[in-house]
Design a protein around this motif. Sequence first.
Motif, PDB file in Angstrom:
ATOM      1  N   VAL A 152       0.815  -1.227   0.000  1.00  0.00           N
ATOM      2  CA  VAL A 152       0.000   0.000   0.000  1.00  0.00           C
ATOM      3  C   VAL A 152       0.839   1.263   0.000  1.00  0.00           C
ATOM      4  N   ALA A 153       2.172   1.115   0.090  1.00  0.00           N
ATOM      5  CA  ALA A 153       3.030   2.297   0.132  1.00  0.00           C
ATOM      6  C   ALA A 153       4.386   2.005  -0.490  1.00  0.00           C
ATOM      7  N   GLU A 154       4.943   3.030  -1.094  1.00  0.00           N
ATOM      8  CA  GLU A 154       6.311   2.974  -1.595  1.00  0.00           C
ATOM      9  C   GLU A 154       7.242   3.319  -0.434  1.00  0.00           C
ATOM     10  N   ALA A 155       8.346   2.619  -0.299  1.00  0.00           N
ATOM     11  CA  ALA A 155       9.266   2.869   0.811  1.00  0.00           C
ATOM     12  C   ALA A 155      10.698   2.986   0.284  1.00  0.00           C
ATOM     13  N   LYS A 156      11.420   3.963   0.818  1.00  0.00           N
ATOM     14  CA  LYS A 156      12.808   4.195   0.402  1.00  0.00           C
ATOM     15  C   LYS A 156      13.653   4.562   1.614  1.00  0.00           C
ATOM     16  N   ASN A 157      14.953   4.304   1.503  1.00  0.00           N
ATOM     17  CA  ASN A 157      15.911   4.785   2.487  1.00  0.00           C
ATOM     18  C   ASN A 157      16.485   6.123   2.042  1.00  0.00           C
ATOM     19  N   GLY A 158      16.969   6.904   3.007  1.00  0.00           N
ATOM     20  CA  GLY A 158      17.656   8.140   2.678  1.00  0.00           C
ATOM     21  C   GLY A 158      19.059   7.871   2.146  1.00  0.00           C
ATOM     22  N   TYR A 159      19.726   8.920   1.730  1.00  0.00           N
ATOM     23  CA  TYR A 159      21.059   8.809   1.124  1.00  0.00           C
ATOM     24  C   TYR A 159      22.109   9.344   2.100  1.00  0.00           C
ATOM     25  N   ALA A 160      23.285   8.727   2.091  1.00  0.00           N
ATOM     26  CA  ALA A 160      24.378   9.119   2.993  1.00  0.00           C
ATOM     27  C   ALA A 160      25.121  10.338   2.443  1.00  0.00           C
TER      28      ALA A 160
ATOM     29  N   ARG B  32      19.732   6.860   7.254  1.00  0.00           N
ATOM     30  CA  ARG B  32      19.174   6.334   8.499  1.00  0.00           C
ATOM     31  C   ARG B  32      17.748   6.819   8.744  1.00  0.00           C
ATOM     32  N   ILE B  33      17.115   7.289   7.665  1.00  0.00           N
ATOM     33  CA  ILE B  33      15.712   7.694   7.740  1.00  0.00           C
ATOM     34  C   ILE B  33      14.970   6.994   6.605  1.00  0.00           C
ATOM     35  N   GLY B  34      13.804   6.466   6.916  1.00  0.00           N
ATOM     36  CA  GLY B  34      12.978   5.834   5.895  1.00  0.00           C
ATOM     37  C   GLY B  34      11.890   6.780   5.414  1.00  0.00           C
ATOM     38  N   LEU B  35      11.553   6.666   4.146  1.00  0.00           N
ATOM     39  CA  LEU B  35      10.462   7.433   3.537  1.00  0.00           C
ATOM     40  C   LEU B  35       9.345   6.455   3.173  1.00  0.00           C
ATOM     41  N   ILE B  36       8.118   6.779   3.570  1.00  0.00           N
ATOM     42  CA  ILE B  36       6.972   5.929   3.243  1.00  0.00           C
ATOM     43  C   ILE B  36       5.931   6.801   2.556  1.00  0.00           C
ATOM     44  N   ARG B  37       5.606   6.451   1.314  1.00  0.00           N
ATOM     45  CA  ARG B  37       4.724   7.269   0.472  1.00  0.00           C
ATOM     46  C   ARG B  37       3.521   6.429   0.039  1.00  0.00           C
ATOM     47  N   ALA B  38       2.331   6.894   0.381  1.00  0.00           N
ATOM     48  CA  ALA B  38       1.107   6.130   0.110  1.00  0.00           C
ATOM     49  C   ALA B  38       0.889   5.908  -1.381  1.00  0.00           C
ATOM     50  N   LYS B  39       0.452   4.694  -1.736  1.00  0.00           N
ATOM     51  CA  LYS B  39       0.001   4.398  -3.089  1.00  0.00           C
ATOM     52  C   LYS B  39      -1.490   4.727  -3.193  1.00  0.00           C
ATOM     53  N   PRO B  40      -2.044   4.828  -4.399  1.00  0.00           N
ATOM     54  CA  PRO B  40      -3.460   5.213  -4.550  1.00  0.00           C
ATOM     55  C   PRO B  40      -4.457   4.263  -3.883  1.00  0.00           C
ATOM     56  N   VAL B  41      -4.027   3.064  -3.516  1.00  0.00           N
ATOM     57  CA  VAL B  41      -4.957   2.085  -2.936  1.00  0.00           C
ATOM     58  C   VAL B  41      -5.310   2.400  -1.483  1.00  0.00           C
ATOM     59  N   VAL B  42      -4.637   3.388  -0.906  1.00  0.00           N
ATOM     60  CA  VAL B  42      -4.886   3.721   0.499  1.00  0.00           C
ATOM     61  C   VAL B  42      -4.890   5.236   0.673  1.00  0.00           C
ATOM     62  N   SER B  43      -5.712   5.728   1.599  1.00  0.00           N
ATOM     63  CA  SER B  43      -5.742   7.157   1.906  1.00  0.00           C
ATOM     64  C   SER B  43      -4.454   7.555   2.623  1.00  0.00           C
ATOM     65  N   VAL B  44      -3.872   8.688   2.202  1.00  0.00           N
ATOM     66  CA  VAL B  44      -2.659   9.194   2.848  1.00  0.00           C
ATOM     67  C   VAL B  44      -2.899   9.398   4.341  1.00  0.00           C
ATOM     68  N   THR B  45      -4.031  10.000   4.680  1.00  0.00           N
ATOM     69  CA  THR B  45      -4.345  10.286   6.089  1.00  0.00           C
ATOM     70  C   THR B  45      -4.478   9.003   6.892  1.00  0.00           C
ATOM     71  N   TYR B  46      -5.164   8.013   6.331  1.00  0.00           N
ATOM     72  CA  TYR B  46      -5.327   6.727   7.026  1.00  0.00           C
ATOM     73  C   TYR B  46      -3.962   6.078   7.272  1.00  0.00           C
ATOM     74  N   LEU B  47      -3.119   6.049   6.251  1.00  0.00           N
ATOM     75  CA  LEU B  47      -1.795   5.435   6.374  1.00  0.00           C
ATOM     76  C   LEU B  47      -0.971   6.138   7.446  1.00  0.00           C
TER      77      LEU B  47
END
Length: 376
Positions: free
Chosen positions: A194-202, A278-293
């Motif tokens: 339900v979400a795209e996830a990425k790590n930050g860059y050093a 050392r920080i993760g990014l989580i970005r909602a996909k269209p299948v889920v509400s951003v607010t709910y996630l």
Amino acid sequence: MEIKALKDICQIIAGQSPPSDTYNQEQDGMPFFQGKADFGDLYPTVRYWCNAPKKLSKPNDILFSLRAPVGPTNVNNIDACIGRGLAAIRCEDVQLKYLLHYLRGNEHKIAALGTGSTFKAVTIGTLKDLEIPLPPLEEQKKIAAILDAADNYRHKTKALIDKYDQLSQSLFLDMFGDPVTNPKGWDKSLIRNVAEAKNGYAFKSTDYLEKGVPLIRMSNFNNGPVEIKDTIKVSNVFLESRKNFILQNNDFVIALSGATTGKYGIYQHDFPSLLNQRIGLIRAKPVVSVTYLHEFLKLKSNEIFKMAAGAAQPNVSLKEIQEITIPVPPLYLQNRFATSLNNIKSQKQQAEASLVKAEDLFNSLLQRAFKGELTN
């Protein structure tokens, strides 16, 4: 006003970590504080105990975080042992609350004294040599009382904001139930679906500039909006060469290592920033509400911290977060929740505006206090 080294007005006790097999969560032994993760607004919270303590702290010691991050403080209110991430400052020839306000008001300057490429830290020697402006004791008490009053006003406003956050969580639980037990029987999925996830860059310290693209680090968020003020910048060329690390409006970020593992932020800006390691990014996909996630992840932040707890250097992988199970109610219900939450957010924004004024007042008094202008 005299200027004295901290070592001349306080006793300073360096923490020492006992063997890892001697501390526990079964209340066996003495309360054990390791670092910033144990801190509250003023007093620490016991999460671990130790049955073979090395260095001890007494009530009314100021606990000072020596590393990851440098500078945060709390006042110890129990007999406890302290790990190497902390020092205990025992006031002798200085009023406790006066010194506490000074250390907190100058936290950024003190943090700048830290060294180390991966984790900044200050030595006990550096802490001992810290220079403290020292008016007479009665004046210290007056300054502390004025700052306490302004600080209390800030905290009351923060408490109101916290109540709005609690109301948001209550609304979530009322509409969707406990996400762990899923009593309403919603379909379930995994975060990675339900979400795209990425790590930050050093990014390297040599990349840092005074002007350019904001670089979001752990210090830019604390379970709320991602703050841009005073952030480090990097070159605009990274927007092209490091596209995968660009933050977008409504991205959810979460600390993946260190004492603040599980701490989260929500990026709410209409311009791009870049995400540090050392920080993760989580970005909602269209299948889920951003607010709910977002609300789901907030509820899960403590669980994410527990995934990493117990190690000398807490760490959780983004892959582990992606494997968390999430109930997925119908999208129309998620959207209804978002509408209701917007009403709460509008009231919260008014409280946040009041908090800005309270912070400005406190900071103004703080600056005057240690220049000798507050009680004249």
